[in-house]
Design a protein around this motif. Sequence first.
Motif, PDB file in Angstrom:
ATOM      1  N   LEU A 125      46.240 -64.047 107.495  1.00 38.30           N
ATOM      2  CA  LEU A 125      45.285 -64.568 108.474  1.00 38.30           C
ATOM      3  C   LEU A 125      44.199 -65.312 107.714  1.00 38.30           C
ATOM      4  O   LEU A 125      43.694 -64.822 106.696  1.00 38.30           O
ATOM      5  N   ILE A 126      43.851 -66.484 108.222  1.00 36.46           N
ATOM      6  CA  ILE A 126      42.787 -67.274 107.600  1.00 36.46           C
ATOM      7  C   ILE A 126      41.633 -67.329 108.585  1.00 36.46           C
ATOM      8  O   ILE A 126      41.782 -67.828 109.707  1.00 36.46           O
ATOM      9  N   VAL A 127      40.505 -66.778 108.180  1.00 30.77           N
ATOM     10  CA  VAL A 127      39.320 -66.744 109.043  1.00 30.77           C
ATOM     11  C   VAL A 127      38.364 -67.831 108.549  1.00 30.77           C
ATOM     12  O   VAL A 127      37.711 -67.670 107.517  1.00 30.77           O
ATOM     13  N   GLY A 128      38.305 -68.929 109.261  1.00 28.99           N
ATOM     14  CA  GLY A 128      37.466 -70.051 108.847  1.00 28.99           C
ATOM     15  C   GLY A 128      36.150 -70.042 109.611  1.00 28.99           C
ATOM     16  O   GLY A 128      36.137 -70.032 110.843  1.00 28.99           O
ATOM     17  N   ILE A 129      35.062 -70.051 108.869  1.00 28.41           N
ATOM     18  CA  ILE A 129      33.741 -69.897 109.486  1.00 28.41           C
ATOM     19  C   ILE A 129      32.841 -71.068 109.125  1.00 28.41           C
ATOM     20  O   ILE A 129      32.689 -71.416 107.945  1.00 28.41           O
ATOM     21  N   GLY A 130      32.263 -71.669 110.125  1.00 29.39           N
ATOM     22  CA  GLY A 130      31.278 -72.723 109.897  1.00 29.39           C
ATOM     23  C   GLY A 130      29.951 -72.308 110.517  1.00 29.39           C
ATOM     24  O   GLY A 130      29.918 -71.910 111.684  1.00 29.39           O
ATOM     25  N   VAL A 131      28.894 -72.367 109.726  1.00 31.95           N
ATOM     26  CA  VAL A 131      27.569 -72.026 110.257  1.00 31.95           C
ATOM     27  C   VAL A 131      26.649 -73.225 110.059  1.00 31.95           C
ATOM     28  O   VAL A 131      26.525 -73.736 108.938  1.00 31.95           O
ATOM     29  N   ASN A 132      26.032 -73.661 111.148  1.00 28.96           N
ATOM     30  CA  ASN A 132      25.044 -74.741 111.032  1.00 28.96           C
ATOM     31  C   ASN A 132      23.778 -74.138 110.431  1.00 28.96           C
ATOM     32  O   ASN A 132      23.050 -73.409 111.103  1.00 28.96           O
ATOM     33  N   ILE A 133      23.555 -74.463 109.165  1.00 26.80           N
ATOM     34  CA  ILE A 133      22.366 -73.921 108.498  1.00 26.80           C
ATOM     35  C   ILE A 133      21.247 -74.958 108.599  1.00 26.80           C
ATOM     36  O   ILE A 133      20.162 -74.689 109.101  1.00 26.80           O
ATOM     37  N   ALA A 134      21.549 -76.182 108.108  1.00 28.68           N
ATOM     38  CA  ALA A 134      20.504 -77.203 108.041  1.00 28.68           C
ATOM     39  C   ALA A 134      20.735 -78.319 109.044  1.00 28.68           C
ATOM     40  O   ALA A 134      19.822 -79.059 109.384  1.00 28.68           O
ATOM     41  N   ASP A 135      21.960 -78.455 109.480  1.00 27.55           N
ATOM     42  CA  ASP A 135      22.350 -79.664 110.201  1.00 27.55           C
ATOM     43  C   ASP A 135      23.230 -79.304 111.382  1.00 27.55           C
ATOM     44  O   ASP A 135      23.911 -78.282 111.370  1.00 27.55           O
ATOM     45  N   PHE A 136      23.245 -80.152 112.419  1.00 24.63           N
ATOM     46  CA  PHE A 136      24.216 -79.976 113.491  1.00 24.63           C
ATOM     47  C   PHE A 136      24.511 -81.332 114.109  1.00 24.63           C
ATOM     48  O   PHE A 136      23.670 -82.236 114.065  1.00 24.63           O
ATOM     49  N   PRO A 137      25.726 -81.502 114.671  1.00 23.26           N
ATOM     50  CA  PRO A 137      26.067 -82.806 115.233  1.00 23.26           C
ATOM     51  C   PRO A 137      25.137 -83.168 116.393  1.00 23.26           C
ATOM     52  O   PRO A 137      24.914 -82.330 117.274  1.00 23.26           O
ATOM     53  N   ALA A 138      24.611 -84.384 116.358  1.00 23.37           N
ATOM     54  CA  ALA A 138      23.639 -84.785 117.379  1.00 23.37           C
ATOM     55  C   ALA A 138      24.319 -85.096 118.710  1.00 23.37           C
ATOM     56  O   ALA A 138      23.747 -84.902 119.774  1.00 23.37           O
ATOM     57  N   THR A 139      25.555 -85.576 118.637  1.00 19.36           N
ATOM     58  CA  THR A 139      26.268 -85.941 119.870  1.00 19.36           C
ATOM     59  C   THR A 139      27.734 -85.521 119.765  1.00 19.36           C
ATOM     60  O   THR A 139      28.198 -85.122 118.699  1.00 19.36           O
ATOM     61  N   GLY A 140      28.424 -85.640 120.857  1.00 15.81           N
ATOM     62  CA  GLY A 140      29.873 -85.472 120.842  1.00 15.81           C
ATOM     63  C   GLY A 140      30.347 -84.031 120.869  1.00 15.81           C
ATOM     64  O   GLY A 140      31.499 -83.751 120.563  1.00 15.81           O
ATOM     65  N   THR A 141      29.472 -83.082 121.191  1.00 16.75           N
ATOM     66  CA  THR A 141      29.931 -81.698 121.274  1.00 16.75           C
ATOM     67  C   THR A 141      30.039 -81.275 122.735  1.00 16.75           C
ATOM     68  O   THR A 141      29.346 -81.812 123.601  1.00 16.75           O
TER      69      THR A 141
END
Length: 242
Positions: A125-141
């Motif tokens: 199992l591959i547990v992939g984790i992304g955490v917005n620490i400093a940045d986040f997408p401004a649009t398109g979410t």
Amino acid sequence: MNLTIPQGWRLIFKKETLSTNEDVKALPAGSDKTAVCAEMQTGGRGRMGRRWVSPKGNLYVSVCVELASLREAEIYSFLSAVALAEAIESVCPELEIKCKWPNDLMIDGKKVSGILLETDGVKRLIVGIGVNIADFPATGTLYPVTSLTASGHPVTKEAVLEALLRRFDTWQKELKNGGKAAVLEAWRQRAFGLGGKIAVNLPDKRLEGTFDGLDKDGRLLLNRSGEIIAITAGDVFFGGKE
Ligand code: BTN
């Protein structure tokens, strides 16, 4: 990176990679408890085949879990979310993190982290984790988004990663000793939107109702005027609208 990691763990650090999930998929056999972290990803992936834009400054890490059977994989969706929520709260003490089914983390209704679980089709199992620490997408979410810095907590990704591996290791031991129930209960206590209106976008239809909680396997229970439907996958929108 000079981090203190739990006993038995290994951390591989990369400056740039396509996707840390791919890196973990390519690890040799016997790589349980190995985590790959990258400063940036050029082909970061999100759930449902989406992109995960991965500039420098945020946390991108994937953990390798060697399972006895792939049936054990599902609970990791919740285990990972709870471990990460506790890790973030431990470095940002006054923050309250909620878990949005199945495994997004939210601050004040905005997504701060996403988790992508993949398998190699056998026992990894591959547990992939992304955490917005400093940045986040401004649009398109699809959902409102934020970062730890934007929410007033300019912590380092190293601090979050260190705490994450510690909590992940602790919850794996808890799972071994106490089974799934403790993990699901810890998740339920942080559940975002429990009892509220939800709409679930399935590949072929959209269902609306209220969020009644989880069943013993972690499936979302959707209540449609008394009819209870267990949902295993799909995009869930809280408040009954997108
Ligand atoms: C989501 O859609 O919410 C899940 C996002 C998961 C992103 C992480 S970043 C580290 C790992 N590598 C990837 O390519 N994706 C995951």
